[in-house]
Scaffold this motif. Structure first.
Motif, PDB file in Angstrom:
ATOM      1  N   MET A   1       6.198  55.319  42.614  1.00  0.00           N
ATOM      2  CA  MET A   1       5.287  56.463  42.478  1.00  0.00           C
ATOM      3  C   MET A   1       4.079  56.252  43.402  1.00  0.00           C
ATOM      4  N   ARG A   2       3.674  57.307  44.092  1.00  0.00           N
ATOM      5  CA  ARG A   2       2.470  57.262  44.922  1.00  0.00           C
ATOM      6  C   ARG A   2       1.347  57.950  44.166  1.00  0.00           C
ATOM      7  N   LEU A   3       0.223  57.277  44.054  1.00  0.00           N
ATOM      8  CA  LEU A   3      -0.919  57.867  43.360  1.00  0.00           C
ATOM      9  C   LEU A   3      -2.141  57.988  44.260  1.00  0.00           C
ATOM     10  N   SER A 121       3.492  59.116  34.304  1.00  0.00           N
ATOM     11  CA  SER A 121       4.812  59.410  34.858  1.00  0.00           C
ATOM     12  C   SER A 121       4.623  60.124  36.196  1.00  0.00           C
ATOM     13  N   GLU A 122       5.656  60.169  37.000  1.00  0.00           N
ATOM     14  CA  GLU A 122       5.592  60.901  38.268  1.00  0.00           C
ATOM     15  C   GLU A 122       5.294  62.385  38.004  1.00  0.00           C
ATOM     16  N   GLU A 123       5.870  62.912  36.950  1.00  0.00           N
ATOM     17  CA  GLU A 123       5.634  64.325  36.599  1.00  0.00           C
ATOM     18  C   GLU A 123       4.151  64.573  36.307  1.00  0.00           C
ATOM     19  N   VAL A 142      -6.870  61.461  37.528  1.00  0.00           N
ATOM     20  CA  VAL A 142      -5.718  60.561  37.615  1.00  0.00           C
ATOM     21  C   VAL A 142      -6.061  59.158  37.102  1.00  0.00           C
ATOM     22  N   THR A 143      -7.343  58.840  37.059  1.00  0.00           N
ATOM     23  CA  THR A 143      -7.733  57.528  36.532  1.00  0.00           C
ATOM     24  C   THR A 143      -8.130  57.589  35.059  1.00  0.00           C
ATOM     25  N   ASP A 144      -8.096  58.779  34.467  1.00  0.00           N
ATOM     26  CA  ASP A 144      -8.377  58.895  33.033  1.00  0.00           C
ATOM     27  C   ASP A 144      -7.107  59.422  32.360  1.00  0.00           C
ATOM     28  N   VAL A 145      -6.143  58.526  32.211  1.00  0.00           N
ATOM     29  CA  VAL A 145      -4.828  58.910  31.669  1.00  0.00           C
ATOM     30  C   VAL A 145      -4.942  59.483  30.255  1.00  0.00           C
ATOM     31  N   PRO A 146      -5.734  58.899  29.354  1.00  0.00           N
ATOM     32  CA  PRO A 146      -5.849  59.503  28.014  1.00  0.00           C
ATOM     33  C   PRO A 146      -6.352  60.949  28.070  1.00  0.00           C
ATOM     34  N   PHE A 147      -7.277  61.237  28.968  1.00  0.00           N
ATOM     35  CA  PHE A 147      -7.791  62.614  29.097  1.00  0.00           C
ATOM     36  C   PHE A 147      -6.690  63.548  29.577  1.00  0.00           C
TER      37      PHE A 147
END
Ligand code: SF4
Ligand code: SF4
Length: 260
Positions: A1-3, A121-123, A142-147
């Motif tokens: 995955m590219r982020l 996930s990639e999605e 993208v750096t606040d996954v819970p949000f």
């Protein structure tokens, strides 16, 4: 995955992009512009780049979290100033790897993967990319996954269906989802919610936050996960009732725009 570098968005959070008292879009953009201009004519040698980086650091805004480094080598990669990235990377310098001149060394920069690589996930990454579409909001989301996951879960709950990447093709829904995610960049100045469900401890360390509903004599919000990440507790600088109403309003709009 590219982020870090996706087709429609880029991130520089781990290079210290938001680690400052004023992480607003204009302030962050101005600092990136300053660095990019200052470095553009510097000879691509370790000595010259290191000296330029130290000079930029000496006149940079103070970090909010002293334990999190801020690298002066993060800047704009394109003339239109839409994409951010490492100005010391060989793909940008045209040959030499000058990342040792930053606040880490090249091997750390090359191998570091933030926790979002494990949790997203990639999605979900693609949804964040397509819904935000720029470096400032994308990096915050993208750096606040819970949000991000709490927002997508709340929309799914209201719509009765999981949010999928294909739904972002609908411009009305994409705009409504962006408005909801954009809560991250519209918080009170200095709000801790910009950094997710964490606050700065006395030594600059990160500490988990929670909303103390008992202290403000009210029941737990049904959007507690979103509000905690956004920083809606009394100490955060945001008004809980106002922010909850805004979450509700934008969430309702996203649910109403969800493609059938
Ligand atoms: S914070 Fe994560 S996604 Fe952003 S640039 Fe760093 S490693 Fe990439
Ligand atoms: S040198 Fe490393 S920390 Fe600095 S901008 Fe480049 S990748 Fe980020």
């Amino acid at each position: 995955m590219r982020l870090c570098q996706r087709e429609g968005a880029s991130c520089g959070a781990c290079c210290g992009l938001y680690n400052r008292a004023d992480p607003s879009r204009p302030a962050v953009r101005a600092e990136l512009h300053r660095r990019t201009r200052a470095l553009q004519d510097v000879p691509r040698t370790p000595g010259a780049f290191r000296a330029a980086a130290r000079a930029l650091e000496s006149s940079a805004p103070a970090p909010l979290f002293p334990s999190v480094r801020v690298c002066a080598l993060l800047g704009f990669l394109d003339a239109g100033e839409t994409r951010i990235g490492c100005l010391a990377h060989p793909a940008v310098t045209g040959g030499p790897d000058l990342r040792d001149c930053g606040v880490y060394d090249a091997s750390v920069c090359e191998t570091f993967l933030c926790p979002s690589f494990s949790w997203l996930s990639e999605e979900e990454a693609a949804i964040a990319e397509e819904a935000t579409g720029d470096f400032h909001l994308y990096g915050l989301v993208v750096t606040d996954v819970p949000f991000l996951q709490a927002v997508l879960a709340a929309v799914a709950d209201g719509a009765g269906a999981r949010v999928e990447r294909r739904h972002l093709a609908d411009a009305r829904f994409r705009g409504a989802l962006r408005r909801l995610l954009a809560l991250k960049e519209e918080l009170a100045p200095g709000s801790e919610g910009l950094f997710g469900a964490f606050s700065a401890g006395p030594g600059g360390d990160e500490r988990p936050r929670r909303i103390d509903y008992a202290a403000i004599d009210r029941d737990r919000s049904r959007y507690d996960a979103i509000l905690t990440c956004a920083g809606a507790d009394p100490l955060s600088g945001n008004d809980l009732d106002r922010l909850e109403a805004e979450v509700t309003r934008r969430l309702d709009a996203a649910v109403a725009a969800f493609p059938a």
